[in-house]
Design an enzyme around this catalytic site. Sequence first.
Site, mmCIF file in Angstrom:
data_model
loop_
_atom_site.group_PDB
_atom_site.id
_atom_site.type_symbol
_atom_site.label_atom_id
_atom_site.label_comp_id
_atom_site.label_asym_id
_atom_site.label_seq_id
_atom_site.Cartn_x
_atom_site.Cartn_y
_atom_site.Cartn_z
ATOM 1 N N LYS A 50 -9.320 -136.097 65.083
ATOM 2 C CA LYS A 50 -9.003 -137.392 65.707
ATOM 3 C C LYS A 50 -7.501 -137.514 65.963
ATOM 4 O O LYS A 50 -7.066 -137.851 67.060
ATOM 5 C CB LYS A 50 -9.466 -138.561 64.800
ATOM 6 C CG LYS A 50 -10.934 -138.506 64.431
ATOM 7 C CD LYS A 50 -11.342 -139.681 63.549
ATOM 8 C CE LYS A 50 -10.707 -139.707 62.171
ATOM 9 N NZ LYS A 50 -11.163 -138.628 61.254
ATOM 10 N N ARG A 106 -0.383 -134.312 52.951
ATOM 11 C CA ARG A 106 -0.879 -135.603 52.481
ATOM 12 C C ARG A 106 -1.442 -135.493 51.069
ATOM 13 O O ARG A 106 -2.105 -134.520 50.753
ATOM 14 C CB ARG A 106 -1.987 -136.108 53.424
ATOM 15 C CG ARG A 106 -1.432 -136.811 54.640
ATOM 16 C CD ARG A 106 -2.452 -137.084 55.712
ATOM 17 N NE ARG A 106 -3.737 -137.607 55.269
ATOM 18 C CZ ARG A 106 -4.724 -137.947 56.098
ATOM 19 N NH1 ARG A 106 -4.544 -137.844 57.416
ATOM 20 N NH2 ARG A 106 -5.858 -138.402 55.646
ATOM 21 N N ARG A 158 -14.470 -148.128 60.776
ATOM 22 C CA ARG A 158 -15.087 -147.204 59.823
ATOM 23 C C ARG A 158 -16.246 -147.825 59.069
ATOM 24 O O ARG A 158 -16.846 -147.154 58.234
ATOM 25 C CB ARG A 158 -14.034 -146.823 58.782
ATOM 26 C CG ARG A 158 -13.398 -145.495 58.970
ATOM 27 C CD ARG A 158 -12.317 -145.428 57.911
ATOM 28 N NE ARG A 158 -12.086 -144.122 57.443
ATOM 29 C CZ ARG A 158 -11.066 -143.359 57.848
ATOM 30 N NH1 ARG A 158 -10.251 -143.757 58.781
ATOM 31 N NH2 ARG A 158 -10.890 -142.193 57.302
ATOM 32 N N ARG A 206 -3.778 -128.327 56.417
ATOM 33 C CA ARG A 206 -3.000 -129.179 57.326
ATOM 34 C C ARG A 206 -1.634 -129.551 56.743
ATOM 35 O O ARG A 206 -1.494 -129.829 55.568
ATOM 36 C CB ARG A 206 -3.787 -130.460 57.589
ATOM 37 C CG ARG A 206 -2.972 -131.548 58.280
ATOM 38 C CD ARG A 206 -3.792 -132.710 58.683
ATOM 39 N NE ARG A 206 -4.454 -133.364 57.577
ATOM 40 C CZ ARG A 206 -5.354 -134.330 57.721
ATOM 41 N NH1 ARG A 206 -5.683 -134.745 58.923
ATOM 42 N NH2 ARG A 206 -5.912 -134.866 56.677
ATOM 43 N N ARG A 228 -14.053 -138.464 50.830
ATOM 44 C CA ARG A 228 -13.844 -139.028 52.171
ATOM 45 C C ARG A 228 -15.035 -138.732 53.071
ATOM 46 O O ARG A 228 -15.455 -139.577 53.860
ATOM 47 C CB ARG A 228 -12.540 -138.462 52.776
ATOM 48 C CG ARG A 228 -11.302 -139.122 52.157
ATOM 49 C CD ARG A 228 -10.056 -138.267 52.247
ATOM 50 N NE ARG A 228 -9.676 -137.904 53.595
ATOM 51 C CZ ARG A 228 -8.803 -136.933 53.892
ATOM 52 N NH1 ARG A 228 -8.248 -136.228 52.924
ATOM 53 N NH2 ARG A 228 -8.494 -136.679 55.139
HETATM 54 P P1 AP5 Z 1 -6.639 -133.867 62.328
HETATM 55 O O1 AP5 Z 1 -6.499 -134.090 63.791
HETATM 56 O O2 AP5 Z 1 -5.475 -134.177 61.467
HETATM 57 O O3 AP5 Z 1 -7.981 -134.562 61.804
HETATM 58 P P2 AP5 Z 1 -8.369 -136.107 61.650
HETATM 59 O O4 AP5 Z 1 -9.708 -136.283 62.263
HETATM 60 O O5 AP5 Z 1 -7.258 -136.979 62.113
HETATM 61 O O6 AP5 Z 1 -8.563 -136.145 60.081
HETATM 62 P P3 AP5 Z 1 -7.967 -137.134 58.987
HETATM 63 O O7 AP5 Z 1 -7.999 -136.373 57.690
HETATM 64 O O8 AP5 Z 1 -6.682 -137.725 59.401
HETATM 65 O O9 AP5 Z 1 -9.089 -138.199 58.984
HETATM 66 P P4 AP5 Z 1 -9.374 -139.244 57.922
HETATM 67 O O10 AP5 Z 1 -10.337 -140.092 58.658
HETATM 68 O O11 AP5 Z 1 -9.859 -138.697 56.632
HETATM 69 O O12 AP5 Z 1 -7.942 -139.845 57.543
HETATM 70 P P5 AP5 Z 1 -7.204 -141.208 57.907
HETATM 71 O O13 AP5 Z 1 -5.771 -140.947 57.978
HETATM 72 O O14 AP5 Z 1 -7.872 -141.861 59.038
HETATM 73 O O15 AP5 Z 1 -7.048 -132.327 62.110
HETATM 74 C C1 AP5 Z 1 -7.131 -131.758 60.804
HETATM 75 C C2 AP5 Z 1 -6.541 -130.355 60.808
HETATM 76 O O16 AP5 Z 1 -7.362 -129.507 61.572
HETATM 77 C C3 AP5 Z 1 -5.139 -130.271 61.427
HETATM 78 O O17 AP5 Z 1 -4.373 -129.372 60.673
HETATM 79 C C4 AP5 Z 1 -5.379 -129.737 62.838
HETATM 80 O O18 AP5 Z 1 -4.298 -128.943 63.282
HETATM 81 C C5 AP5 Z 1 -6.648 -128.923 62.667
HETATM 82 N N1 AP5 Z 1 -7.521 -129.026 63.835
HETATM 83 C C6 AP5 Z 1 -7.773 -130.140 64.599
HETATM 84 N N2 AP5 Z 1 -8.658 -129.871 65.575
HETATM 85 C C7 AP5 Z 1 -8.988 -128.558 65.422
HETATM 86 C C8 AP5 Z 1 -9.854 -127.671 66.129
HETATM 87 N N3 AP5 Z 1 -10.562 -128.084 67.199
HETATM 88 N N4 AP5 Z 1 -9.955 -126.406 65.685
HETATM 89 C C9 AP5 Z 1 -9.239 -125.969 64.612
HETATM 90 N N5 AP5 Z 1 -8.385 -126.756 63.916
HETATM 91 C C10 AP5 Z 1 -8.274 -128.037 64.309
HETATM 92 O O19 AP5 Z 1 -7.522 -142.085 56.614
HETATM 93 C C11 AP5 Z 1 -6.947 -141.765 55.350
HETATM 94 C C12 AP5 Z 1 -7.345 -142.822 54.315
HETATM 95 O O20 AP5 Z 1 -6.825 -144.114 54.727
HETATM 96 C C13 AP5 Z 1 -8.862 -143.075 54.171
HETATM 97 O O21 AP5 Z 1 -9.442 -142.150 53.279
HETATM 98 C C14 AP5 Z 1 -8.870 -144.521 53.653
HETATM 99 O O22 AP5 Z 1 -8.546 -144.595 52.292
HETATM 100 C C15 AP5 Z 1 -7.754 -145.174 54.467
HETATM 101 N N6 AP5 Z 1 -8.211 -145.733 55.751
HETATM 102 C C16 AP5 Z 1 -7.776 -145.368 56.999
HETATM 103 N N7 AP5 Z 1 -8.402 -146.071 57.960
HETATM 104 C C17 AP5 Z 1 -9.268 -146.915 57.305
HETATM 105 C C18 AP5 Z 1 -10.218 -147.868 57.744
HETATM 106 N N8 AP5 Z 1 -10.408 -148.122 59.054
HETATM 107 N N9 AP5 Z 1 -10.944 -148.532 56.807
HETATM 108 C C19 AP5 Z 1 -10.755 -148.318 55.494
HETATM 109 N N10 AP5 Z 1 -9.878 -147.407 55.008
HETATM 110 C C20 AP5 Z 1 -9.135 -146.703 55.901
HETATM 111 MG MG MG Z 2 -5.929 -138.295 61.185
#
Ligand code: AP5
Ligand code: MG
Length: 215
Positions: free
Chosen positions: A13, A161, A88, A127, A172
């Site tokens: 994402k 992170r 979410r 990552r 997660r």
């Molecule tokens: P990346 O693009 O970083 O993946 P992502 O989908 O953004 O994954 P996240 O870990 O950021 O998602 P998340 O939903 O767990 O975290 P968030 O910050 O939202 O890609 C990952 C890696 O893979 C990278 O190294 C990239 O280079 C590689 N990659 C990407 N695409 C690829 C491909 N096609 N092929 C190969 N490699 C690839 O949330 C974190 C925390 O915040 C949550 O756990 C929660 O506690 C809180 N939070 C955030 N939003 C909310 C909400 N709306 N409600 C409640 N709590 C929330």
């Molecule tokens: Mg992300």
Amino acid sequence: MNIILLGPPGAGKGTQASRLEAERGMVQLSTGDMLRAARKADTPLGHQVAAVMDSGALVSDEIVSALIDEKLGTLSAEQGTIFDGYPRTAAQAESLDVILARHGRKLDVVVELEVNEDALVERIVGRYTCAKCGAGYHDHFKQPLVAGVCDVCGSTEFKRRPDDNEETVRTRMAEYRAKTLPILPLYEARGIVAKVDGMADIDEVSAQIASVLDR
Ligand code: AP5
Ligand code: MG
């Protein structure tokens, strides 16, 4: 355009949202990034959410919806948005409808990044980002062009992170399956879901998203 990128942790994402920002001038609205910024700035909100985030559980719906509402209020009408990691839960999906209407916007597309869960732990554990500009990298899938130097800003400092460890990733993913996947049918019923192969390489995923947005 207002779009949601929906997918489990590590689905890509953030990677794809940054590309859409750079290529289309859309604005990435990542609640995860907003919460991490609150922690970095040592704000009361940051303290409140730190332990929850580090456990892999979800922060409260009220907090994240308020962040999104506030951020939308700072944008001009012509700026498109990419919701990354929001909504979410069913409650957040409901709030998003209300918030978008309040800001004179409507949801155009929900892009679902379809991925194989087994690959996600490897993606997440490998990552890291530039400590200065936030550009994203991966130990195997996306290394800087010059080892140890950020492609974008030239910084030599990188960070990982605190929630990017295998145990927290499992939590997660369980949260995603239990609370986020169930909102998909709601958008499917509206006929606005487009599925994209999130297991393809990064450029191919971008190309598939582009064809969805341009159709
Ligand atoms: P990346 O693009 O970083 O993946 P992502 O989908 O953004 O994954 P996240 O870990 O950021 O998602 P998340 O939903 O767990 O975290 P968030 O910050 O939202 O890609 C990952 C890696 O893979 C990278 O190294 C990239 O280079 C590689 N990659 C990407 N695409 C690829 C491909 N096609 N092929 C190969 N490699 C690839 O949330 C974190 C925390 O915040 C949550 O756990 C929660 O506690 C809180 N939070 C955030 N939003 C909310 C909400 N709306 N409600 C409640 N709590 C929330
Ligand atoms: Mg992300």
